[in-house]
Design an enzyme around this catalytic site. Structure first.
Site, short mmCIF file in Angstrom:
data_model
loop_
_atom_site.label_atom_id
_atom_site.label_comp_id
_atom_site.label_asym_id
_atom_site.label_seq_id
_atom_site.Cartn_x
_atom_site.Cartn_y
_atom_site.Cartn_z
N CYS B 108 0.89 -1.16 0.00
CA CYS B 108 0.00 0.00 0.00
C CYS B 108 0.93 1.21 0.00
O CYS B 108 1.50 1.55 1.03
CB CYS B 108 -0.90 0.01 1.23
SG CYS B 108 -1.88 1.52 1.34
N CYS B 111 -0.73 4.35 2.19
CA CYS B 111 -0.88 4.29 3.65
C CYS B 111 -0.42 2.91 4.12
O CYS B 111 0.78 2.64 4.10
CB CYS B 111 -2.29 4.66 4.10
SG CYS B 111 -3.66 3.88 3.24
N SER B 112 -1.35 2.06 4.53
CA SER B 112 -0.90 0.78 5.11
C SER B 112 -1.95 -0.31 4.94
O SER B 112 -2.02 -1.23 5.75
CB SER B 112 -0.61 0.98 6.60
OG SER B 112 -1.75 1.53 7.23
N CYS B 113 -2.78 -0.23 3.90
CA CYS B 113 -3.87 -1.20 3.71
C CYS B 113 -3.31 -2.63 3.64
O CYS B 113 -2.33 -2.87 2.95
CB CYS B 113 -4.64 -0.87 2.45
SG CYS B 113 -5.34 0.80 2.52
#
Lengths: 218, 203
Positions: B108, B111-113
């Site tokens: 991702c 962000c941090s999906c």
């Protein structure tokens, strides 16, 4: 926004360092931050796109220096204040000075085992899908100044629609409180060379998840 | 000494964050928005129940059950929902299969999906600038950081999780595991092999 969070393709950050036997949280406060975020979105205080947009607005030097859950905490403080859920004075004092606003619901401990599952982002379509798997498309050369999920490295590039995931809430609208504005969502795949030029690994393919407004037909 | 100075500095930063988070939790609790007992339960769920073991069980089942594998690749959420005893999962799970020709890797960049329900909370490296910046441009270099080298003619397919779809890599079943039970196979399935930065353990 063309912010520091949009990191795909940047150089200079160094090696990926994995930590052996990494615990879920390194400090107890990290768990509290994660749980607060889950409980507040469950309550309808804000949505995941508001959380992301607040992180994207963290000043770049702070963003790069902050740990992951520090960024979450900063974003939560922004949302709490911007949405009028608590005042700067209350957060500084560490106590509520006035009664809270009314939220949609409250996460009860008994509901955690059943309700921790992610909600659905499917929404009824506003019209038929414009693209289908196999279609060649070009991503738009757009630079929205607010929240968007089209990364810079994949703008103005030619790719192929590989999958259609149905119609989803549109982050660009949700982050600005403009409702769900549902849009069709596609996997669009690009050749490495289209993204990174002739020196790219010829065996590389990269896909993004692209909302229909990011795409134009070829 | 500079070392001591740095140490003190780090310590005071941390205390500041701890204090701010404590103040935030107290205010949100007193306002009536959150229940600290629910926060305890959420933390406990991610510390004890929601982790890569969930994903490993799904992968091992796909290795043993061709009909399940097919259903999983067609609709990850629907297929996992049939395994109530393994894990609950929300919508939008997409399972992508490694083959001798194609290796999949998930990132991702924005962000941090990450597929929390299958793998638990993402590790720090997944959320770090080095991984987010390089995975889409130099995935072979990233794999090298993990000690993995793939043949030059293997296609590397990187999935940037830019929406609410969540990706789980179905790695290839290691050779020499014929007749193994799902439980035994699951022990070979590492978290990194389901993100695409690693391969399953060899028997």
């Amino acid at each position: 926004m063309d912010g520091i969070h949009d990191m795909g393709g940047m150089d200079g950050f160094g090696k990926v360092e994995a930590e052996p036997n990494e615990p879920p949280f390194h400090e107890a406060w990290e768990g509290r931050v994660m749980a607060l975020q889950r409980a507040m979105t469950y309550a309808g205080a804000w949505r995941i796109d508001h959380a992301r947009y607040a992180q994207e607005r963290i000043p770049p030097l702070t963003y790069l220096a902050a740990s992951y859950y520090q960024k979450w905490a900063l974003a939560m403080l922004t949302n709490v204040q911007e949405r009028g859920l608590a005042s700067t004075e209350e957060l500084a004092a560490g106590h509520a000075l006035t009664p809270g606003a009314t939220l949609k619901r409250k996460f009860a401990a008994a509901a955690v085992p059943s309700d921790l599952t992610r909600g659905s982002f499917f929404r009824p379509p506003q019209g038929p899908a414009r693209f289908k798997p196999g279609d060649r498309v070009r991503t738009k050369n757009i630079h929205p100044t607010a929240h968007t999920r089209l990364p810079r490295y994949a703008r103005d590039k030619i790719g192929v629609v590989e999958r259609c995931h149905g119609c989803h809430a549109y982050p660009d609208a949700v982050a600005l409180d403009r409702g769900d504005d549902p849009q069709w969502l596609y996997t669009v795949v690009f050749e490495g060379r289209e993204l990174w030029g002739p020196d790219s690994d010829p065996m590389l393919k990269v896909s993004i998840e692209a909302f229909e407004p990011y795409l134009e037909p070829l | 000494m500079s070392h001591d100075h740095d140490h003190d500095h780090d310590h005071s930063e941390l205390s500041d964050t701890q204090l701010r988070v404590r103040a935030l939790e107290t205010v949100l609790t007193e306002k009536g928005y959150v229940d600290p007992a629910a926060l305890d339960a959420i933390v406990e769920a991610y510390e004890t129940r929601i982790g890569p073991r969930n994903g490993a069980a799904v992968v091992a089942k796909a290795w043993c059950d061709p009909a399940f594998r097919q259903a999983l690749l067609a609709d990850g959420s629907k297929a996992v929902a049939t395994l109530g005893h393994i894990s609950r999962t929300g919508d939008h799970l997409v399972v992508v299969e490694n083959t001798p020709k194609t290796h999949n890797m998930v990132v991702c960049t924005l962000c941090s999906c990450y597929p929390w329900e299958m793998l638990g909370l993402p590790p720090v490296w997944y959320k770090s600038a080095p991984y987010r910046s390089r995975a889409v441009k130099d995935p072979r270099g990233v794999l090298k950081d993990f000690g993995v080298t793939l043949p030059a003619d293997t296609e590397i397919r990187v999935w940037d999780s830019t929406a609410e779809t969540r990706f789980l890599v179905l790695p290839m079943r290691p050779a020499g595991t014929d007749g193994w039970s799902e439980e035994r196979l699951a022990e070979l399935v590492t978290r990194d092999s389901m993100v695409g930065t690693g391969l399953p353990k060899q028997p």
